[in-house]
Design a protein around this motif. Structure first.
Motif, mmCIF file in Angstrom:
data_model
loop_
_atom_site.group_PDB
_atom_site.id
_atom_site.type_symbol
_atom_site.label_atom_id
_atom_site.label_comp_id
_atom_site.label_asym_id
_atom_site.label_seq_id
_atom_site.Cartn_x
_atom_site.Cartn_y
_atom_site.Cartn_z
ATOM 1 N N LEU A 166 1.008 -1.172 -0.007
ATOM 2 C CA LEU A 166 -0.017 -0.069 0.006
ATOM 3 C C LEU A 166 0.923 1.347 0.046
ATOM 4 O O LEU A 166 0.682 2.279 -0.672
ATOM 5 N N THR A 167 1.799 1.225 0.888
ATOM 6 C CA THR A 167 2.712 2.183 0.977
ATOM 7 C C THR A 167 4.040 2.333 -0.147
ATOM 8 O O THR A 167 4.689 3.457 -0.297
ATOM 9 N N ALA A 168 4.074 1.351 -0.993
ATOM 10 C CA ALA A 168 5.224 1.352 -1.904
ATOM 11 C C ALA A 168 6.495 1.287 -1.092
ATOM 12 O O ALA A 168 7.420 2.089 -1.476
ATOM 13 N N ASN A 169 6.383 1.182 0.195
ATOM 14 C CA ASN A 169 7.666 1.292 0.914
ATOM 15 C C ASN A 169 8.188 -0.172 1.570
ATOM 16 O O ASN A 169 7.452 -0.636 2.541
ATOM 17 N N PRO A 170 9.267 -0.638 1.097
ATOM 18 C CA PRO A 170 9.830 -2.087 1.534
ATOM 19 C C PRO A 170 10.060 -2.062 2.998
ATOM 20 O O PRO A 170 10.191 -3.028 3.367
ATOM 21 N N LEU A 171 10.195 -0.712 3.822
ATOM 22 C CA LEU A 171 10.449 -0.907 5.242
ATOM 23 C C LEU A 171 9.487 -0.749 6.100
ATOM 24 O O LEU A 171 9.681 -0.627 7.128
ATOM 25 N N ALA A 172 8.439 -0.447 5.411
ATOM 26 C CA ALA A 172 6.959 -0.132 6.245
ATOM 27 C C ALA A 172 6.562 -1.534 7.135
ATOM 28 O O ALA A 172 6.676 -2.575 6.634
ATOM 29 N N SER A 173 6.229 -1.309 8.247
ATOM 30 C CA SER A 173 5.716 -2.457 9.061
ATOM 31 C C SER A 173 4.762 -1.858 9.934
ATOM 32 O O SER A 173 4.369 -0.779 10.203
ATOM 33 N N PRO A 174 3.724 -2.942 10.365
ATOM 34 C CA PRO A 174 2.505 -2.400 11.032
ATOM 35 C C PRO A 174 2.668 -1.495 12.493
ATOM 36 O O PRO A 174 1.986 -0.830 12.548
ATOM 37 N N GLY A 175 3.776 -1.805 13.067
ATOM 38 C CA GLY A 175 4.470 -1.076 14.170
ATOM 39 C C GLY A 175 4.313 0.641 13.856
ATOM 40 O O GLY A 175 4.208 1.355 14.730
ATOM 41 N N LEU A 176 4.286 0.968 12.470
ATOM 42 C CA LEU A 176 4.583 2.345 12.316
ATOM 43 C C LEU A 176 3.349 3.170 12.337
ATOM 44 O O LEU A 176 3.191 4.398 12.257
ATOM 45 N N LEU A 177 2.211 2.656 12.461
ATOM 46 C CA LEU A 177 1.062 3.245 12.493
ATOM 47 C C LEU A 177 0.436 3.538 13.945
ATOM 48 O O LEU A 177 -0.770 4.001 14.120
ATOM 49 N N GLY A 178 1.108 3.430 14.933
ATOM 50 C CA GLY A 178 0.996 3.787 16.259
ATOM 51 C C GLY A 178 0.110 2.586 16.906
ATOM 52 O O GLY A 178 -0.493 2.847 17.900
ATOM 53 N N LEU A 179 -0.129 1.585 16.084
ATOM 54 C CA LEU A 179 -0.873 0.294 16.409
ATOM 55 C C LEU A 179 -0.372 -0.308 17.970
ATOM 56 O O LEU A 179 -1.242 -0.491 18.661
ATOM 57 N N ASN A 180 0.799 -0.777 17.854
ATOM 58 C CA ASN A 180 1.429 -1.299 19.114
ATOM 59 C C ASN A 180 1.243 -0.379 20.292
ATOM 60 O O ASN A 180 0.778 -0.983 21.262
ATOM 61 N N GLN A 181 1.702 0.766 20.333
ATOM 62 C CA GLN A 181 1.489 1.443 21.454
ATOM 63 C C GLN A 181 0.144 1.972 21.812
ATOM 64 O O GLN A 181 -0.281 1.821 22.982
ATOM 65 N N GLY A 182 -0.921 1.937 20.632
ATOM 66 C CA GLY A 182 -2.080 2.045 21.297
ATOM 67 C C GLY A 182 -2.661 0.964 21.948
ATOM 68 O O GLY A 182 -3.378 0.819 22.867
ATOM 69 N N ALA A 183 -2.359 -0.474 21.412
ATOM 70 C CA ALA A 183 -2.756 -1.845 22.139
ATOM 71 C C ALA A 183 -2.010 -1.871 23.612
ATOM 72 O O ALA A 183 -3.009 -1.961 24.621
ATOM 73 N N ALA A 184 -0.996 -1.160 23.803
ATOM 74 C CA ALA A 184 -0.434 -1.233 24.959
ATOM 75 C C ALA A 184 -0.876 -0.286 25.801
ATOM 76 O O ALA A 184 -1.381 -0.450 27.206
ATOM 77 N N LEU A 185 -1.355 0.829 25.412
ATOM 78 C CA LEU A 185 -2.075 1.916 26.366
ATOM 79 C C LEU A 185 -3.453 1.297 26.512
ATOM 80 O O LEU A 185 -3.934 1.399 27.910
ATOM 81 N N GLY A 186 -4.326 0.751 25.712
ATOM 82 C CA GLY A 186 -5.304 0.044 26.212
ATOM 83 C C GLY A 186 -5.204 -0.865 27.313
ATOM 84 O O GLY A 186 -6.109 -0.871 28.259
ATOM 85 N N LEU A 187 -4.064 -1.698 27.059
ATOM 86 C CA LEU A 187 -4.087 -2.872 28.291
ATOM 87 C C LEU A 187 -3.576 -2.018 29.626
ATOM 88 O O LEU A 187 -4.203 -2.325 30.550
ATOM 89 N N VAL A 188 -2.673 -0.859 29.723
ATOM 90 C CA VAL A 188 -2.454 -0.289 30.649
ATOM 91 C C VAL A 188 -3.538 0.406 31.671
ATOM 92 O O VAL A 188 -3.850 0.419 32.527
ATOM 93 N N CYS A 189 -4.334 1.095 30.598
ATOM 94 C CA CYS A 189 -5.665 1.547 31.033
ATOM 95 C C CYS A 189 -6.574 0.598 31.807
ATOM 96 O O CYS A 189 -7.028 0.967 32.914
ATOM 97 N N LEU A 190 -6.566 -0.716 31.289
ATOM 98 C CA LEU A 190 -7.501 -1.741 31.964
ATOM 99 C C LEU A 190 -6.948 -1.845 33.328
ATOM 100 O O LEU A 190 -7.589 -2.231 34.282
ATOM 101 N N LEU A 191 -5.481 -2.132 33.302
ATOM 102 C CA LEU A 191 -4.772 -2.605 34.560
ATOM 103 C C LEU A 191 -5.199 -1.471 35.631
ATOM 104 O O LEU A 191 -5.198 -1.795 36.863
ATOM 105 N N VAL A 192 -5.098 -0.226 35.230
ATOM 106 C CA VAL A 192 -5.321 0.983 36.410
ATOM 107 C C VAL A 192 -6.644 1.036 36.518
ATOM 108 O O VAL A 192 -7.039 1.742 37.582
ATOM 109 N N SER A 193 -7.635 0.740 35.899
ATOM 110 C CA SER A 193 -8.848 0.834 36.019
ATOM 111 C C SER A 193 -9.581 -0.222 37.068
ATOM 112 O O SER A 193 -8.745 -1.059 37.453
#
Lengths: 297, 332
Positions: free
Chosen positions: B82-109
Motif C-alpha cells: 500500500l505504501t510502496a515502502n519496503p521498510l513499512a511495518s504495522p508498528g509504524l501506524l501507532g498500533l502497538n503503542q495504542g494496544a499497550a495503552l489500552g492494556l495499561v488503562c485496563l490495569l489501572v481501572s
C-alpha cells in the motif's frame, strides 16, 4: 541568639541521655527514652508488634498495592499518619513529626539508617519473616514492655498445643502454604513467617515445601503438583488485579490437585508479620483443622 | 507456470525442519514421549501431567504462533504494498503503542484483568490509535496521503508510548503484569484466546486475498485506478482496516512481535514471486511457519521461557535481510 541555640542543644541532649536506656540491635546500639511516646514504625510487621504491646505508633508506612492498613489490625478512629509506601518512607514527614523512637529493619530500610538515626533513636532488626519472634522481643525491649511480650508469646504457645492435638488426631496432614500473585504462585517454605508458624506448632509440610528457604515461585502450571498437600491454605495477594491460581483452576491441570483447599486471609497470613498476625493465623488454622476433623472429605 | 518456482521450494521445508529439530531436542521432549505413550495406551485413563502440558500449553501455543505469524506477515505485506515502502511495518501506524495503552488503562481501572478483557482492551486501544491517526491526518491536511499517515503514525505512536511509560512508572504492579506482553511473547498465551483470535484473523485473511486485485490496480497510479473504476480512497481505507484488524488481534494476544511484519513479505516475494496475491499467500504461510519456528527456537535456547521470539526472528531475519540487500545492490 545563634550561640544560645548552639549552647542549648547539648544541654537538651544531655538531659535525654540521662533518662535513656541503651538497646543493642542490628545496626549497633541506640539510646532509647525510658517510655517512648512518639513511635514511628517503617513496616506493617513493626506496626503489628507495637500494637500487640499496646503502643499506638504516630506514623507508619502502608503496603503499596493494598494502600491501607491490613484489616486485621484493629485501628481505631485516629489512625497513624501515613508515610507512603514501604519501599520509600517519607523521611521529611518523619522529621516534622519529631518522633522519640523509630522501629524498622535492616532488610527493608538499612540504607536509610544513618539518616533516620539522626532524627531520633532508631532500633532496627536484621531481617523479617521467620525471625519475627526475636524481633518482637527486640522491639519490646526498645518499648520497655518485655513482660507483655512474654505473656503474648505464651498465649501463642497455648494455641499451638491445641492445634498440634488436632493435627495428631487427623493423622498429621501435610499442610501446603500457597499465595497467588498476579504473575506467579508462591509456596511459603519454613523460613517464611507463615512457614515458621506451622513449624512452631510442629505441623508436617508436603515434601516440595519442607526444604529450607523462604519462598519458591511457580510460574508454569506444569509445576502445579508442588503446591499439593493434604490441606492447602490458599491466599491471594490482590485478586481484583489478577490472580494466577484462578487461571490455573480453569485448566485441566487443577484436576491433578488432590488436597482440600481452604482460602485464608492474605492480610494476616502473608502481609502482616508479627504476633497479632500470628494469633489470627493460628486461630484460623485451628478452625480449619477442627472443620477437617468434624467433616472428613 | 506452477505456483512455486522449483528452485525455491525449500524455504518452508527448511523452517519446518528447524521447528521439528528444536521441538524434538528441546524441553518438550519428555512430554512429547509421555503423551505418545499415553495415546498409544488408549488415552482413556486420567491424563498424566505430561499429556496436559502438551495439550494445554504447547498445542495452544503452536496454534497461536501460526495465527499471529500469518496475521503479522500478511499485515506487513499489505502495508508495504500500500505504501510502496519496503521498510513499512504495522508498528509504524501507532498500533502497538495504542494496544499497550489500552492494556495499561485496563490495569489501572477498577475492572478485573482477565485474559479476555485484556484482549478486548488491546484491540480497542489499537483501533482508537489508528482512527485518531487517520482522523487527525485527514483534518490537518485535507487528504489521506500515505507519507503523512506513516510519519504522523510514527509520531503519534511515540506519544502513546510515552503515556504508557508514564502510567507504568506511577503504578509499579502494572509493569510486573505486562512486562512479558511489552516484550512480545507467547509465554502467557491462554487457550481461551484462540477462539476470538481465529475468528478475527481467518476471515480477514480471506478478505485480504479477495481485495488484492484493486490494490494491485491502485499500485499503477491513482489516476489509472480511478479511470478503471477503482476508488483510491476506498482501497486505502479498506486495506488500512484489514491491517488494523490483523495487527490489533495479534498484538492483543502476544504483544508487539517485532520484525515479523517487516521481514516476512520479503521472504514471501522471494518464495512465490511479485504478484500481490502470491506475495500475500506466501506471507501468510511463511509468517505462520516463521513465528512457530522462532518460538520453538527460543524455547530450545532457554527452557525457562524468558526470551521473546523477536530475538530468534531477528537472528534469522537480519542475515536474510543483509543477503537480500546485497543481492539487489549487486544486481543494479
Amino acid at each position: 541568639m545563634l550561640a544560645g541555640l548552639w549552647l542549648g542543644q547539648p544541654a537538651w541532649a544531655g538531659d535525654e541521655e540521662a533518662a535513656c536506656r541503651p538497646v543493642h540491635h542490628a545496626m549497633g546500639e541506640s539510646c532509647v527514652p525510658a517510655s517512648p511516646r512518639r513511635v514511628v514504625v517503617l513496616d506493617t510487621g513493626e506496626l503489628d508488634m507495637a500494637l500487640a504491646l499496646g503502643v499506638m505508633p504516630i506514623a507508619t508506612t502502608t503496603p503499596y498495592q493494598v494502600g491501607g492498613f491490613p484489616d486485621y489490625l484493629a485501628i481505631g478512629d485516629t489512625p497513624p499518619h501515613s508515610l507512603g509506601v514501604i519501599q520509600e518512607p517519607d523521611v521529611e514527614r518523619i522529621l516534622r513529626l519529631a518522633p522519640d523512637l523509630i522501629l524498622g529493619s535492616r532488610q527493608r530500610h538499612g540504607r536509610l539508617y544513618p539518616l533516620l538515626s539522626r532524627l531520633a533513636p532508631t532500633v532496627f532488626s536484621a531481617s523479617l519473616g521467620a525471625d519475627w519472634e526475636a524481633n518482637f522481643r527486640l522491639f519490646a525491649r526498645a518499648l520497655g514492655k518485655e513482660g507483655e511480650a512474654e505473656r503474648f508469646l505464651a498465649g501463642l504457645d497455648a494455641r499451638c498445643r491445641r492445634i498440634a492435638r488436632f493435627a495428631e488426631r487427623l493423622g498429621d496432614p501435610a499442610i501446603s502454604l500457597v499465595r497467588s500473585m498476579q504473575t506467579h504462585v508462591r509456596l511459603y517454605l519454613p523460613d517464611s513467617f507463615a512457614g515458621s508458624l506451622l513449624a512452631r506448632c510442629g505441623l508436617a509440610r508436603p515434601a516440595p515445601q519442607s526444604a529450607a528457604g523462604v519462598v519458591r515461585q511457580l510460574t508454569n502450571p506444569r509445576q502445579i503438583q508442588a503446591l499439593d498437600g493434604d490441606i492447602i491454605l490458599l491466599s491471594e495477594y490482590a485478586p481484583e488485579q489478577g490472580s494466577l491460581i484462578r487461571r490455573w483452576q480453569d485448566t485441566p491441570f487443577w484436576s491433578l490437585i488432590e488436597g482440600q483447599v481452604y482460602e485464608v486471609a492474605d492480610d494476616y497470613w502473608m502481609l502482616g508479620i508479627g504476633p497479632l498476625a500470628a494469633e489470627r493465623a493460628l486461630d484460623a488454622l485451628e478452625r480449619i483443622l477442627r472443620e477437617a476433623h468434624d467433616e472428613p472429605h | 507456470m506452477s505456483l512455486i518456482d522449483r528452485r525455491r521450494a525449500w524455504l518452508p521445508w527448511l523452517l519446518l525442519g528447524l521447528f521439528a529439530l528444536a521441538t524434538l531436542t528441546g524441553p518438550q521432549r519428555p512430554e512429547l514421549a509421555a503423551w505418545w505413550r499415553w495415546v498409544w495406551a488408549g488415552g482413556d485413563a486420567r491424563a498424566p501431567l505430561e499429556a496436559l502440558v502438551l495439550t494445554e500449553l504447547y498445542l495452544p501455543r503452536w496454534q497461536v504462533a501460526l495465527l499471529i505469524g500469518a496475521a503479522l506477515g500478511s499485515a506487513g505485506c499489505l502495508l508495504q504494498r500500500l505504501t510502496a515502502n519496503p521498510l513499512a511495518s504495522p508498528g509504524l501506524l501507532g498500533l502497538n503503542q495504542g494496544a499497550a495503552l489500552g492494556l495499561v488503562c485496563l490495569l489501572v481501572s477498577p475492572w478485573p484483568f482477565t485474559p479476555m478483557g485484556a484482549w478486548l482492551a488491546a484491540v480497542v486501544g489499537a483501533a482508537v490509535a489508528m482512527l485518531l491517526v487517520f482522523g487527525i491526518v485527514r483534518l490537518a491536511t485535507g487528504g489521506l496521503a500515505i507519507d503523512g499517515l506513516l510519519l504522523f503514525g510514527a509520531l503519534f505512536g511515540t506519544l502513546l508510548g510515552a503515556l504508557v511509560t508514564l502510567v507504568l512508572l506511577i503504578d509499579q504492579h502494572a509493569l510486573d503484569v505486562i512486562r512479558f506482553w511489552l516484550a512480545g511473547s507467547l509465554a502467557q498465551v491462554v487457550p481461551s484466546q484462540i477462539g476470538p483470535l481465529a475468528l478475527v484473523v481467518i476471515p480477514t485473511l480471506a478478505v485480504a486475498l479477495l481485495v488484492s486485485r484493486p490494490l494491485e490496480i491502485l499500485e499503477t497510479g491513482r489516476d489509472t485506478a480511478a479511470s478503471l473504476g477503482v476508488d483510491p480512497r476506498l482501497v486505502l481505507l479498506g486495506v488500512a482496516a484489514l491491517v488494523l484488524l490483523l495487527t490489533a488481534a495479534a498484538v492483543a494476544v502476544s504483544g508487539p512481535i517485532l520484525f515479523a511484519g517487516l521481514v516476512v513479505p520479503h521472504m514471501a516475494r522471494f518464495w512465490l514471486g511479485d504478484r500481490l496475491w502470491r506475495q500475500l499467500l506466501g506471507s501468510m504461510l511463511l509468517g505462520a511457519l516463521l513465528l512457530l519456528t522462532a518460538d520453538a527456537l527460543i524455547l530450545r535456547l532457554d527452557d525457562q521461557d524468558r526470551l521473546p521470539p523477536s530475538l530468534a526472528l531477528s537472528l534469522m531475519g537480519v542475515p536474510w535481510f543483509l543477503w537480500l540487500v546485497r543481492r539487489r545492490y549487486l544486481a543494479c
